[in-house]
Scaffold this motif. Sequence first.
Motif, mmCIF file in Angstrom:
data_model
loop_
_atom_site.group_PDB
_atom_site.id
_atom_site.type_symbol
_atom_site.label_atom_id
_atom_site.label_comp_id
_atom_site.label_asym_id
_atom_site.label_seq_id
_atom_site.Cartn_x
_atom_site.Cartn_y
_atom_site.Cartn_z
ATOM 1 N N LEU A 299 -4.091 2.133 3.707
ATOM 2 C CA LEU A 299 -4.427 3.556 3.839
ATOM 3 C C LEU A 299 -4.864 4.135 2.514
ATOM 4 N N GLU B 72 -4.250 3.629 -2.095
ATOM 5 C CA GLU B 72 -3.567 2.924 -3.169
ATOM 6 C C GLU B 72 -3.174 3.946 -4.215
ATOM 7 N N GLY B 73 -2.005 3.829 -4.677
ATOM 8 C CA GLY B 73 -1.531 4.788 -5.665
ATOM 9 C C GLY B 73 -0.949 4.110 -6.868
ATOM 10 N N GLU B 74 -0.250 4.872 -7.592
ATOM 11 C CA GLU B 74 0.327 4.382 -8.835
ATOM 12 C C GLU B 74 1.250 3.185 -8.602
ATOM 13 N N ALA C 117 3.340 4.862 7.694
ATOM 14 C CA ALA C 117 2.672 4.480 6.443
ATOM 15 C C ALA C 117 3.737 3.836 5.567
ATOM 16 N N LYS D 46 4.696 2.481 2.094
ATOM 17 C CA LYS D 46 4.332 2.498 0.675
ATOM 18 C C LYS D 46 5.048 1.334 0.014
ATOM 19 N N LEU E 118 7.025 5.873 5.709
ATOM 20 C CA LEU E 118 6.755 7.300 5.871
ATOM 21 C C LEU E 118 6.082 7.582 7.199
ATOM 22 N N ALA F 82 0.429 10.128 8.312
ATOM 23 C CA ALA F 82 -0.384 11.345 8.425
ATOM 24 C C ALA F 82 -1.811 10.906 8.705
ATOM 25 N N GLU G 163 -6.601 12.660 3.909
ATOM 26 C CA GLU G 163 -6.332 13.468 2.721
ATOM 27 C C GLU G 163 -6.995 14.845 2.832
ATOM 28 N N LEU H 134 -1.715 16.023 2.833
ATOM 29 C CA LEU H 134 -2.375 15.226 3.873
ATOM 30 C C LEU H 134 -2.452 16.077 5.141
ATOM 31 N N GLN I 44 5.955 10.257 -1.244
ATOM 32 C CA GLN I 44 5.044 9.554 -2.136
ATOM 33 C C GLN I 44 5.366 9.906 -3.562
ATOM 34 N N ASP I 45 4.763 9.207 -4.423
ATOM 35 C CA ASP I 45 4.945 9.499 -5.839
ATOM 36 C C ASP I 45 3.613 9.695 -6.495
ATOM 37 N N ILE J 109 2.214 9.798 -10.523
ATOM 38 C CA ILE J 109 2.239 10.032 -11.951
ATOM 39 C C ILE J 109 0.783 10.014 -12.349
ATOM 40 N N HIS K 204 -6.240 5.442 -5.427
ATOM 41 C CA HIS K 204 -5.944 6.856 -5.616
ATOM 42 C C HIS K 204 -5.671 7.061 -7.086
HETATM 43 N N1 ATP Z 1 2.122 9.132 4.946
HETATM 44 C C1 ATP Z 1 0.869 8.783 4.730
HETATM 45 N N2 ATP Z 1 -0.015 8.787 5.724
HETATM 46 C C2 ATP Z 1 -1.293 8.443 5.523
HETATM 47 N N3 ATP Z 1 -1.787 8.065 4.342
HETATM 48 C C3 ATP Z 1 -0.966 8.030 3.303
HETATM 49 C C4 ATP Z 1 0.412 8.380 3.431
HETATM 50 N N4 ATP Z 1 0.986 8.255 2.239
HETATM 51 C C5 ATP Z 1 0.035 7.855 1.397
HETATM 52 N N5 ATP Z 1 -1.144 7.708 2.020
HETATM 53 C C6 ATP Z 1 -2.406 7.292 1.433
HETATM 54 O O1 ATP Z 1 -2.155 6.442 0.336
HETATM 55 C C7 ATP Z 1 -2.683 7.009 -0.852
HETATM 56 C C8 ATP Z 1 -1.769 6.717 -2.009
HETATM 57 O O2 ATP Z 1 -0.483 7.148 -1.679
HETATM 58 P P1 ATP Z 1 0.426 7.878 -2.720
HETATM 59 O O3 ATP Z 1 -0.324 9.012 -3.285
HETATM 60 O O4 ATP Z 1 1.705 8.163 -2.100
HETATM 61 O O5 ATP Z 1 0.637 6.778 -3.775
HETATM 62 P P2 ATP Z 1 1.319 6.913 -5.141
HETATM 63 O O6 ATP Z 1 1.907 5.610 -5.439
HETATM 64 O O7 ATP Z 1 2.186 8.100 -5.141
HETATM 65 O O8 ATP Z 1 0.095 7.125 -6.087
HETATM 66 P P3 ATP Z 1 -0.371 8.352 -6.885
HETATM 67 O O9 ATP Z 1 0.812 8.854 -7.600
HETATM 68 O O10 ATP Z 1 -1.424 7.805 -7.754
HETATM 69 O O11 ATP Z 1 -0.875 9.312 -5.854
HETATM 70 C C9 ATP Z 1 -2.816 8.482 -0.562
HETATM 71 O O12 ATP Z 1 -3.853 9.028 -1.308
HETATM 72 C C10 ATP Z 1 -3.134 8.500 0.907
HETATM 73 O O13 ATP Z 1 -4.500 8.296 1.116
#
Ligand code: ATP
Length: 797
Positions: free
Chosen positions: A47, A49-51, A78, A80, A129, A132, A136, A182, A386-387, A389, A411
Amino acid sequence: MSYTNKRHTYYGGITNDSSGTFQYSQRTNEQRRKHVTFGPYILGSTLGEGEFGKVKLGWPKNFSNSSATTFEFPKQVAVKLIKRDTISNNYKKEVKIYREINALKHLSHPNIVKLEEVLQNSRYIGIVLEYACGGEFYKYIQKKRRLKETNACRLFSQLVSGVYYIHSKGLVHRDLKLENLLLDKNENLVITDFGFVNEFCSRNELMKTSCGSPCYAAPELVISAEPYEARKADIWSCGVILYAMLAGYLPWDDDSNNPEGSDIGRLYNYINSTPLKFPDYILPIPRDLLRRILVPDPKKRMNLKQIKKHEWLNSHFSFLSITPDEWDKLHNTQSVFRLGKPRTRYGSRPQSSCSTSSIGSRNDKRDSLIIDSTLLSFPAPPQESQDHIITRPASIASDQRLSPIRRSNRHNRSNSAASVALQAVVNADREYALSHEQSLSSAQNIRQITVGNITAGLSPPQVVAPSDFIIETTPIKRNTFSGSHIISNQEKESLSKIQTGKIKPNSMKGSQNHQYNKPKTQNSLKSTKNLHQSSSPFHTKPRPTSYHPGSYTTPFLSSNVLSIYEINDKTKSNASSQTLNQRETSPFDSTPYLAPDTCITSCSSIESSPKLITQGSFSVAKPSVDLQSASGDLIKYKGDAEVATRIYDEKYKQRRKSLRYSGIFSDISCDTVTEETDDLKVPESLVQQREDRKFIEKTKVESPSGKNSNGSQNAHAPVKKNAIISTERSLNETDPVKKRFSFFSLYSYDTPKSSLYSSMDSKRKPSPPSQRRTKKGRKSCNFRDFFDYSLEYINVP
Ligand SMILES: Nc1ncnc2c1ncn2[C@@H]1O[C@H](COP(=O)(O)OP(=O)(O)OP(=O)(O)O)[C@@H](O)[C@H]1O
């Protein structure tokens, strides 16, 4: 035009035939083997990619269709996935995860992402989670260029309601921005990413740690070294979000002396000294609200209670008047109080859980309160999160900044995707306007039509899952200019029905309340268009992004800001003279001292299947240590023989069965902070904890061994070291130490590009937990230790 949204592809045996109807196809063992699983879930497409790594779509492994004739969609989640080794040496990341999980377990609101559960195995921690599926929020705005006032009003109401709820729990989000919002399947707003969450504990308690993205951060976080009122900072961020919804770009980006927005200090000085400007199409009433929210002086800034009463939100007054307690009670009564999707031209029913609704509302007609019966049929646990940074941005080339296309699905905060995307939209607009100067008006119309067509073409297949049955509580009749929905008597009745006992939204007088003479939507739009026409082509729209972190150049701090902190550093007392770097290394640093309830069990075997580590409530006991183990981290699905390891104690199981849609359990000791006047009251439990802390501290000073001056065992000694751990942690929060430097918390801790951090990191080599002590004597530990402490804490009888 057919539309396939790969992001939301479900691979669990569904095929979409040419007629647009879904069929369930038998999965062969061969197919099953291809499935990657994590605990009880099959993982599908990525879905985002984040930190911390990838976020995957997931659905239950052992989902079986109960009906022979119709297909029921499995509940999607979702997942993570966080690689354990990426956080083991990074305390900040540990803390973020810890915060997020703990916070989400206490939040149960339709506009806050729901934590289902947390699983772990030897290699991954998986935060499961609520999915959603609307995608976004910033992409939603990007697609629409900007939101219609009615839609913005609806979504902003939801944001305000969610943030108010968070604050009512004594927490502050501290990283509200478009990227952390979201949409669900009904195009309702879902607040995510609670990695910076903290508690404010008491009335007007000030925070010391600045968080958030520069674009959305309140000026007081940057230009003042004073502790700040965190709730007001959240409110500022809400204002920026509202501005972006209505304008299609972020405010304050037209400083000719700082065109790239690379000098943050200058930007914030600019914010302080320059009145907010609006594009012509933002009408007076929302302008008024924005002017009252985006006030640099936090004392003069509106609070949420005042915002809820603002004229612009009158049409959502009934929704906004639902109190946090009522939300909790609604969820506890097994009823789900959900917001319905605005009607689309394709009908009023919701989209299937597999589809995306990010295409946007076409009509924005509805904001009705809906009982979603599907939710009653699914036993669902706590909530998600979510997190975030923010990575220290690399300086990016201007062409990159303008690109609406993200290089990858990643992301990446460094590019502030939302900002870049919004900027691209506005730039495209501007270019378009320049090339069609003479016929701007008609060109705009054409563009609108084009966008409309594309949108229509992209609409997902209209599939009604039997479980997606929605009872709309009343036909919607509007009497406001914006077409916003007002709760009717019938709705009120329905609402009262789902509220057992005395739950009644404290004010249902919304329908009488918003009969002010606003112009009709059409007129509004018309006048907007006229204004827009008249202002073009000479109307110079501000650039969409004053600040996206990606635009920073090396000296990203203005000297004036930096000097404030240098001075602060110098004036620190001995006790508080620990450097920022050192403070940042502690996992307890600014962690809410709410009793940790996350139970991570030690993984003895290298290959163990994910184990449930979160049980939804602070009062849930530690799961038994003899957790089952089975093979597999992220493993290929090996068929039914494989037993997923999932740990529930019976009590928790019962609770999960009995409570829908939230992690708020009846025995949670998380008080709701209610508003008395304009400020929120402190939960009693927090007051008590503070008193306990004071007492324990006093005891420690008198007798470090836990004995009082008489040599007898201190009466409070049984409170144990656990309480002391908590105390130490929370005491740290209340230290009279000057605020830590804002931007350190804005950027990633290990980005090699961050010179500021590279030096810190070198000092932060982890040592065995037993040896790790900060200068303040706080024990720091790694992730495992950290949760072990949590376990100790919650096991205090
Ligand atoms: N509950 C969810 N439902 C649908 N998509 C999600 C969900 N949680 C996260 N995502 C998708 O995954 C992406 C990255 O998730 P998230 O922001 O939680 O990662 P992160 O590790 O916190 O990274 P960062 O801090 O860089 O945002 C989000 O931009 C979103 O597109």
